[in-house]
Design a protein around this motif. Structure first.
Motif, PDB file in Angstrom:
ATOM      1  N   THR A 117       0.927  -1.156   0.010  1.00 18.09           N
ATOM      2  CA  THR A 117      -0.125   0.097  -0.027  1.00 18.09           C
ATOM      3  C   THR A 117       0.899   1.289   0.076  1.00 18.09           C
ATOM      4  O   THR A 117       0.522   2.157  -0.912  1.00 18.09           O
ATOM      5  CB  THR A 117      -0.826   0.090   1.512  1.00 18.09           C
ATOM      6  OG1 THR A 117      -1.843  -1.033   1.272  1.00 18.09           O
ATOM      7  CG2 THR A 117      -1.670   1.235   1.370  1.00 18.09           C
ATOM      8  N   GLY A 200      -3.612  -4.519  -0.022  1.00 18.22           N
ATOM      9  CA  GLY A 200      -4.310  -4.658   1.143  1.00 18.22           C
ATOM     10  C   GLY A 200      -5.972  -5.055   1.277  1.00 18.22           C
ATOM     11  O   GLY A 200      -6.616  -4.969   0.405  1.00 18.22           O
ATOM     12  N   ILE A 216      -5.211  -2.720   4.981  1.00 15.89           N
ATOM     13  CA  ILE A 216      -5.128  -1.097   4.663  1.00 15.89           C
ATOM     14  C   ILE A 216      -4.910  -0.614   6.203  1.00 15.89           C
ATOM     15  O   ILE A 216      -3.990   0.381   6.067  1.00 15.89           O
ATOM     16  CB  ILE A 216      -6.180  -0.637   3.770  1.00 15.89           C
ATOM     17  CG1 ILE A 216      -6.140  -1.097   2.571  1.00 15.89           C
ATOM     18  CG2 ILE A 216      -5.951   0.954   3.848  1.00 15.89           C
ATOM     19  CD1 ILE A 216      -7.215  -0.580   1.514  1.00 15.89           C
TER      20      ILE A 216
END
Length: 301
Positions: A117, A200, A216
């Motif tokens: 991410t 994520g 995330i």
């Protein structure tokens, strides 16, 4: 006793035809619920308008327990998304039960060379407005999850609208899309095959299907949790004893080990909760998504 009639299932905006995640969950629950009720439970898919078509059908049915609704989480968004809609999920349906939850996944095409991410954020900040991303259909939870992520991360990616997962996937796999948010069931096979890179999971917890893939939230966004969820409703003014009976039977179905194992195959886990739990869920989700819709300036006709 509940006489034999039909059981109406809506299809959330990521599942525009039978075979999508809401339909799959509906069929699993319907089969087991039918056993408890001693009669066949018939699925009647009514896709469209983020579930409003099916929800309005159920809301206008007789309050006799013959017609029920199972909906994806887009039902908590529809009232904020459509200009002319008069339907209100908190007013126009009788909550029965929370059923299951299923996370979404953010993935990238290997061509952009990011594997986490944070690497995506760095890549995107160096290329504002040059990354194309998609998320099933406009206004779906997947779409709003992506909009929320963009704002939290401070990045500018260009949203490409599609009418569903089917037409979106060839563009992702072909590299014409760089980033996608979609259901864990849809994307897991492609992550395992190396066709896309999992970045994520949108839920607060990791998914058992991809236990090594971070959330995330873990990547620097604590509190990020936009899991898809499924819930069931009856018509308004359905008698309280009937609501209690139906809710009890649904929760009994969800409590079985067999149901849990079947849901896990599709990337979902049971999220059992009675009418009060569902009301509380809606009271949280409806205003939260209204804020996202307003901030993102998203409207649907």
């Amino acid at each position: 006793e509940i006489p034999k009639r039909d059981w109406s299932s809506d299809v959330c905006s990521s599942d525009l035809a039978p075979g999508g995640s809401t339909d799959l969950v509906a069929r699993l629950v319907a089969a087991k619920l039918g056993e408890r009720l001693g009669q066949q439970v018939v699925i009647d898919n009514r896709p469209g308008a983020s579930g409003i078509i099916a929800a309005e059908l159920a809301s206008k049915s007789q309050p006799d327990g013959y017609t029920l609704l199972i909906s994806g989480s887009s039902i908590s968004i529809a009232g904020s998304l459509y200009k002319a809609v008069t339907f209100d999920v908190q007013r126009d349906l009788a909550p029965l039960a929370l059923v299951a939850t299923s996370p979404y996944i953010m993935v990238a095409h290997p061509s952009i060379g990011v594997k986490t991410t944070q690497e995506l954020i760095t890549y995107a900040k160096a290329r504002p407005g040059k990354i194309s991303w998609a998320a099933s259909a406009p206004g779906a939870v997947q779409h709003l999850s992506g909009e929320m992520f963009k704002r939290l991360a401070g990045i500018d990616m260009v949203y490409i609208p599609y009418k569903g997962t089917g037409p979106m996937m060839p563009d992702l796999l072909g590299g014409r899309l760089q980033v996608v948010f979609d259901n864990v069931l849809v994307l897991t096979q492609h992550i395992r095959a190396g066709a896309v890179i999992g970045l994520g999971v949108t839920s607060a917890r990791r998914t058992p299907l991809l236990p090594d893939l971070p959330t995330i939230a873990e990547a620097g966004f604590p509190g990020f949790d936009t899991s898809g969820w499924f819930s069931m409703y009856a018509a308004p003014k359905t008698p309280a004893p009937l609501i209690k009976r139906l809710s009890s039977d649904i929760l009994a179905v969800l409590a079985s080990q067999d149901m849990r194992e079947r849901l896990l195959v599709y990337g979902a886990t049971p999220l059992p909760g009675g009418p009060d739990d569902l009301r509380a869920k809606l009271a949280k989700e409806v205003p939260a998504w209204r804020k996202v819709v307003q901030e993102a300036g998203i409207r649907a006709d």
